[in-house]
Write an enzyme that holds these catalytic residues in place. Structure first.
Site, PDB file in Angstrom:
ATOM      1  N   LYS A  80      46.108  40.460  45.062  1.00 56.83           N
ATOM      2  CA  LYS A  80      44.765  41.027  45.175  1.00 56.83           C
ATOM      3  C   LYS A  80      44.583  41.642  46.561  1.00 56.83           C
ATOM      4  CE  LYS A  80      39.953  39.454  44.338  1.00 56.83           C
ATOM      5  NZ  LYS A  80      39.138  38.275  43.983  1.00 56.83           N
ATOM      6  N   SER A 155      36.176  39.078  39.852  1.00 54.62           N
ATOM      7  CA  SER A 155      36.514  40.185  40.718  1.00 54.62           C
ATOM      8  C   SER A 155      38.000  40.515  40.774  1.00 54.62           C
ATOM      9  CB  SER A 155      36.040  39.874  42.135  1.00 54.62           C
ATOM     10  OG  SER A 155      36.768  38.781  42.682  1.00 54.62           O
ATOM     11  N   SER A 179      36.449  34.296  39.623  1.00 49.37           N
ATOM     12  CA  SER A 179      37.120  35.587  39.791  1.00 49.37           C
ATOM     13  C   SER A 179      38.588  35.608  39.375  1.00 49.37           C
ATOM     14  CB  SER A 179      36.999  36.064  41.237  1.00 49.37           C
ATOM     15  OG  SER A 179      35.703  36.554  41.466  1.00 49.37           O
TER      16      SER A 179
END
Lengths: 497, 568, 103
Positions: A80, A155, A179
């Protein structure tokens, strides 16, 4: 030979170790698959072919020297864009950090590299992890590989989509209120958030310091376990005051079985308002499968659940405001040109560097921490946290693991949820676990009966009892099978020569 | 403006201090492993943590925690086993994260006190100070008055405010005056907390580096994250002299603990003062101003004195004292407004989630206690008791650990030498050694400038012991001792050798002195008669004649005695 | 009690986020919605419940040795490399004017 997306991370590491194929071949296949598939999925913000090939060649060279290879030897991994690897950009999908180059490496990234992994790039996300759909990214719209008109969740939407699209077998996300688990559910892959403190947060750009936790995505439970083993290898991180040692061998939990174990279900959650019938039905069916595998189903209560979302949207924004205060355009990050005074420079840099949701969360946090308001909200939220944590502790006196929904519904269409406070409710099943600090894993349960899209259950384990997540997820995997690569992507590019 | 003494007859000044001390004795910063340094080039010692890079996390320095626990123990604080770090937010680029990591309502050290002894001119500035019953001021009452805060649980105190607004003078036990006019007063310490220092900013393009008209500022993060302890007193101080003495005493303690170089000049020890006035007899507090730039003992005293006189003038003319921050300008001897505080600052303090809480164990605290060396007050008492030194001399020697070490080494050398030869009473030797250190050596160091310390001056304790022995044996006069010290400092030679080589040893033998005395009496019949008629002063003239006759080598003290005997 | 645009402007000034016009209005509406959503938390006032600031169980007294570790230090180039403005060896900011520091 076949497409590399047919191989799991474990099979790749074994193949590289045995010399069936080279790490470089795998890296090239992964880069080829990304090229072929990311046009429609857009999971990546940045692909790093040079770094990938360099790492892969180093792995091959180590093998040629007869060295023992790491457990992730040659496995392409994506991380990420909150995670710092030295020398690459780390943008958090924000204009604020568009030109930021990491001068150091996050511990979680380093541990994957130490295990022999091949880092192929940085994945898209909601800006600074504020969101549940990856729509707040300043740079790209990541599409759900199962239906490109739909969100991948967030996310960590890019990391989930990259695994679901078969671009990489393993990726890392961070989970502050769901997330990892929520996008895993929407993309139909496994996604694990370990207990707070199990994985180091050093070098991962913070959202909510008392909530954030890093974890892996994979298409098999074994791959998730492999990733976890690499993340906890070497013990607690001396650079993270809140990290704690974890001596669990996650691979060792795969075959333990669930006979005689107690699985807690929470009737109040399965009847929750806003939970789609297909998800409720799928979770009930999952309970039946576990029962069929020999587990006992027990009903437990979580009395303070109603406070969890509110507590989360107090603690999260308060910590986010504090953590993001450092972005003032002085030491790094977007700097508004032509300002006469420092105050003007920081106010405009922050106004123009941050997107709307990042500004909302910080404004909410700044308000909640202000004099007078703090005592009413923040203090109360931390008291609620005590009670919520107590709920889980009591539940685990009666159950070895809890089974519940991960996301209230399957992936929705872009723009379908535009009201921010409505969006916040999509985390209703995942947020309480961050409040309590426990670990949870999203387990794909096939396609929903109404939507035809992936639906998932969530398993929650006692604090620092993360082994149970792997154990029970493996039991469900035996019933449902491994997570498939999304049909539209499977086999596209990525031929392993 | 009226003079201070005049003002303090009508007004009571209520003074509190906030004293920041950098833990310069440590090797690394508070939350990262960057080297501590005052002198390196800008931004030479920075890392992701102290630059506040995204993703970086703090880990506390164990030795810093030990240092603050020692500071608390040495100032009679209660060590709080349970405490946490908090984040204090303000947007200013000298803090890389735009928040400072500090402590919340519960600091590592709470509710301590130091006893001040005030004598001389400064002692006259407290008209409220009655003669005591002879019993020392009860310190028990000072700490008892402070328990209100210490019983407060963490949970009850999300953010406790300063106690200053509700301050009750009845809590402070009063000063007790001794027969000689000096007095003793306990000054309570509210807390000592741990925090991190800010970066250094240089304002360029303006006049004299002032912020107001600078075109831009340059930031050096080397200092950012330096371990800093902040001590906050209760507003128990009443005169600028007390404030100065408190600061001096605290500095001596911290120096002895070895936690900081405590340099006010370099800024490793910094002081802010709060001061308000109220009419004598009034119990409510007046509006306080906060004074900055009190960065020497003199500035602390003079800045407070000016501010007290200024406030008195404002109040006596019917004006209003505004709650504001004022800057002491030593060159112009005045305070000027920096900023007016219309509302209390809202720092949005909350517990730092990146740092685990502290639950200090008894073992940890006892380990810290065991590492505390003899503190200045104990040392002073020992010097007074063991060596019969004058209180002021003992205090001066004990106050600086380097000086105390020098004194003790000199005494050890003196003791060793005394064993072999003619024994002079230990007390007398000690007083002589103390005098030499406090007068000759200190004077020499003062003249040599700030770069030379007692450790680097090149004078050995044994040399002082040797010089003291010569004095104690009457082998040289004190005037000669001064001369010998000068030669010794220059050549590094042993004083005995200097005296012998230069024939400076004074003659005290009556067999040699008596004929000179008889000769002088015979040569000066008029003066001899005047003495016999009762003019004592004339003896000085006669001693002078004897010294002249002995070409300066006779012992003047013995000449004096012999003259008196022979003129009787 | 609802937050007004003036309240929100005050928060924005503090948080150093310039907000004007429509954006300020929208932010005000958002904050009022969000705060309304948080209402359930106001009930959690029980005196006998200790707040949990750290979800880390009994972890406490985490400290490191006072030993320099140059491996984590940044070179000057790395330190200043991401800065919008620098001069010589320092970060550079425009005039500070009325900005108040603290501590």
């Amino acid at each position: 030979m076949a497409c590399f997306d047919e191989l799991t991370a474990a099979q790749i590491a074994a193949g590289v170790g045995a010399g069936t194929f080279s790490a470089e071949d795998v890296a090239r296949a992964a880069l080829d698959a990304i090229t072929a598939r990311d046009k429609s999925v857009a999971a990546f913000l940045q692909v790093t072919p040079e770094a990938a090939l360099e790492a892969a060649r180093a792995t091959d060279a180590a093998r040629a020297r007869g060295e023992k290879l790491g457990p992730l030897a040659g496995v392409p991994v994506a991380v990420k864009d909150t995670m710092n690897p030295v020398g690459t950009s780390t943008t958090c999908a924000s204009r604020m950090l568009e030109n930021y180059e990491s001068p150091y490496t996050a511990t979680c990234v380093q541990r994957l590299i130490d295990a022999g992994a091949t880092p192929v790039g940085k994945t898209n996300m909601d800006e600074f992890a504020f969101g549940s759909s990856t729509e707040t990214s300043a740079f790209a719209r990541t599409n759900n590989p199962w239906d490109t008109d739909r969100v991948p969740g967030g996310s960590s939407g890019g990391s989930a989509a990259a695994v679901a699209a078969g671009e990489v077998p393993l990726s890392l996300g961070s989970d502050t209120g769901g997330s990892i688990r929520q996008p895993a559910a929407l993309c139909g892959v496994f996604g694990m958030k370990p207990t707070y403190g199990v994985v180091s947060r050093y070098g991962v750009v913070a959202f909510g310091s008392s909530l954030d936790q890093v974890g892996p995505f994979g298409r098999t439970v074994e791959d998730v376990a492999l990733g976890m083993n690499a993340l906890v290898a070497g013990g607690s991180d001396p650079l993270d005051s809140t990290s704690q040692p974890c001596d669990t061998d996650f691979l060792g939990c795969l075959d333990e079985g669930v006979e005689g174990a107690r699985v807690g279900v929470i009737p109040q959650l399965l009847n929750a308002e806003g939970l789609s019938p297909e998800v409720a039905a799928a979770v009930r069916a999952a309970a039946d499968k576990l029962e069929a595998a020999g587990a006992e189903i027990v009903e437990v209560e979580l009395p303070h659940m109603d406070a969890a979302i509110a507590a989360y949207y107090v603690i999260g924004p308060a910590e986010a405001f504090s953590n993001l205060a450092r972005f003032d355009g002085v030491r790094y990050g977007y700097q508004e040109p032509g300002c006469a005074t420092l105050a003007e420079q920081s106010s405009l840099s922050r106004a123009h560097g941050f997107g709307i949701e990042a500004k909302r969360r910080q404004m909410l946090g700044a308000y909640l921490l202000s004099s007078g308001v703090y005592d009413e909200y923040y203090f109360a939220a931390q008291k609620a946290r005590t009670l919520i944590t107590g709920d889980y502790r009591r539940a685990f006196e009666r159950a070895d693991v809890l089974l519940m929904p991960a996301a209230p519904r399957a992936a929705w269409r872009f723009g379908e949820i535009s009201d921010p406070t409505q969006m916040y409710l999509s985390d209703v099943f995942t947020v309480p676990i961050n409040i309590a600090g426990n670990g949870g894993i999203s387990v794909p349960l096939g396609l929903g009966s109404d939507s035809g899209l992936p639906v998932a259950a969530q398993l929650v384990a006692p604090s620092f009892g993360d082994a149970a997540l792997i154990r029970f997820a493996a039991a469900l995997e035996r019933a449902y099978g491994a997570a498939p690569v999304a049909p539209a992507c499977a086999g596209k590019g990525g031929e392993l020569k | 403006m009226k003079q201070l003494a005049e003002v303090l007859k009508d007004w009571e000044a209520v003074i509190g201090l906030e004293i920041h001390t950098e833990l310069t004795a440590l090797d690394t910063k508070m939350f990262c492993s960057c080297k501590l340094s005052h002198d390196d080039e800008p931004n030479a010692n920075v890392c992701p943590v102290c630059l506040g890079l995204p993703g970086a996390l703090p880990v506390p320095n164990k030795k810093a925690i030990e240092s603050i626990v020692k500071a608390g123990l040495a100032t009679n604080c209660e060590i709080q086993k349970h405490s946490m770090f908090y984040r204090k937010h303000y947007f200013y680029p000298d803090m890389a994260k735009n928040f400072q990591t500090t402590q919340g309502p519960i600091a590592f050290c709470m509710h301590g006190h130091l006893d001040l002894e005030v004598s001389g001119q400064g002692a006259a500035e407290r008209p409220d100070c009655a003669f005591g019953s002879g019993e020392a001021a009860s310190l028990a009452s000072a700490s008892a008055g402070a328990t209100g805060l210490s019983t407060m649980k963490t949970a009850d105190a999300p953010r406790a405010g300063s106690s200053q607004g509700t301050y009750d003078t009845a809590l402070a036990s009063g000063p007790v005056r001794a027969e000689d006019g000096s007095y003793t007063v306990p000054i309570r310490i509210l807390r000592i907390h741990m925090e991190e220092d800010a970066a250094k900013m240089v304002h360029v393009g303006g006049q004299e580096g002032r912020i107001a008209d600078a075109a831009e500022s340059l930031i050096d993060y080397n200092r950012c994250g330096t371990p800093l302890i902040e001590l906050v007193t209760e507003p128990d101080l009443r005169t600028p002299e007390e404030a100065r003495l408190f600061m001096e005493k605290l500095r001596r303690i911290f120096l002895t603990l070895g936690i900081s170089d405590c340099s006010m000049e370099k800024g490793s020890m910094r002081c802010d003062g709060n001061v308000s006035l109220r009419r004598r007899g009034e119990t409510r507090l007046g509006t306080k101003t906060e004074l900055k730039n009190l960065n020497s003992f003199k500035a602390l005293h003079d800045g407070l004195e000016y501010e007290i006189r200024r406030q008195a003038e404002v109040l006596e003319e019917g004006g209003i004292v505004y709650q504001e921050t004022r800057h002491w300008e030593p060159s112009r001897k005045r305070t000027v407004v920096m900023r007016v505080k219309e509302t209390a600052d809202d720092y949005r303090l909350f517990p730092d989630p990146d740092l685990a809480p502290f639950d200090l164990t008894d073992d940890f605290i006892e380990h810290c206690r065991s590492e505390i060396p003899e503190l200045p007050d104990e040392k002073r008492a020992r010097y007074e008791a063991s060596f019969s030194l004058r209180a002021a001399d003992a205090a001066q020697l004990a106050g600086d650990p380097e000086v105390a070490r020098f004194f003790e080494e000199a005494m050890a050398a003196s003791d060793a030498a005394a064993k072999g030869g003619k024994a002079t009473a230990a007390d007398k030797r000690a007083r002589t050694v103390a005098n030499l250190i406090l007068n000759e050596l200190t004077g020499y160091l003062n003249a040599a400038g700030t770069d030379v310390t007692i450790a680097t001056a090149g004078i050995a304790p044994a040399q002082i012991a040797s010089l003291a022995a010569l004095l104690a044996e009457d082998a040289i006069s004190s005037n000669q001792a001064h001369e010998v010290f000068g030669i010794m400092a220059e050549t590094g030679d042993d004083p005995a050798k200097i005296v012998d080589e230069r024939g400076m040893r004074q003659v005290s033998d009556d067999g040699a002195l008596l004929p000179i005395v008889e000769q002088v009496i015979a040569n000066c019949p008029d003066q001899a008669q005047q003495y016999r008629d009762g003019n004592q002063k004339v003896i000085g003239y006669l001693v002078g004649q004897c010294m002249k006759a002995s070409r300066g080598k006779g012992n003047p003290k013995r000449f004096n005695e012999l003259l008196r005997e022979n003129l009787a | 009690m609802a937050l007004t645009t003036e309240d929100v402007r005050g928060i924005a000034d503090y948080a150093r986020i310039a907000l004007e016009g429509e954006e300020l209005e929208q932010m005000t509406a958002y904050l009022n919605d969000a705060v309304a959503m948080l209402e359930p938390i106001l009930a959690y006032t029980a005196d006998d419940v200790e707040p949990t600031y750290h979800p880390i169980g009994d972890l406490s007294n985490v400290m490191r040795a006072d030993a320099p570790d140059p491996a984590h230090g940044l070179s000057l180039e790395a330190a200043l490399g991401n800065a919008g403005a620098s001069r010589d060896r320092s970060f550079r900011v425009p005039s500070i004017l009325g900005d108040g520091g603290a501590a």
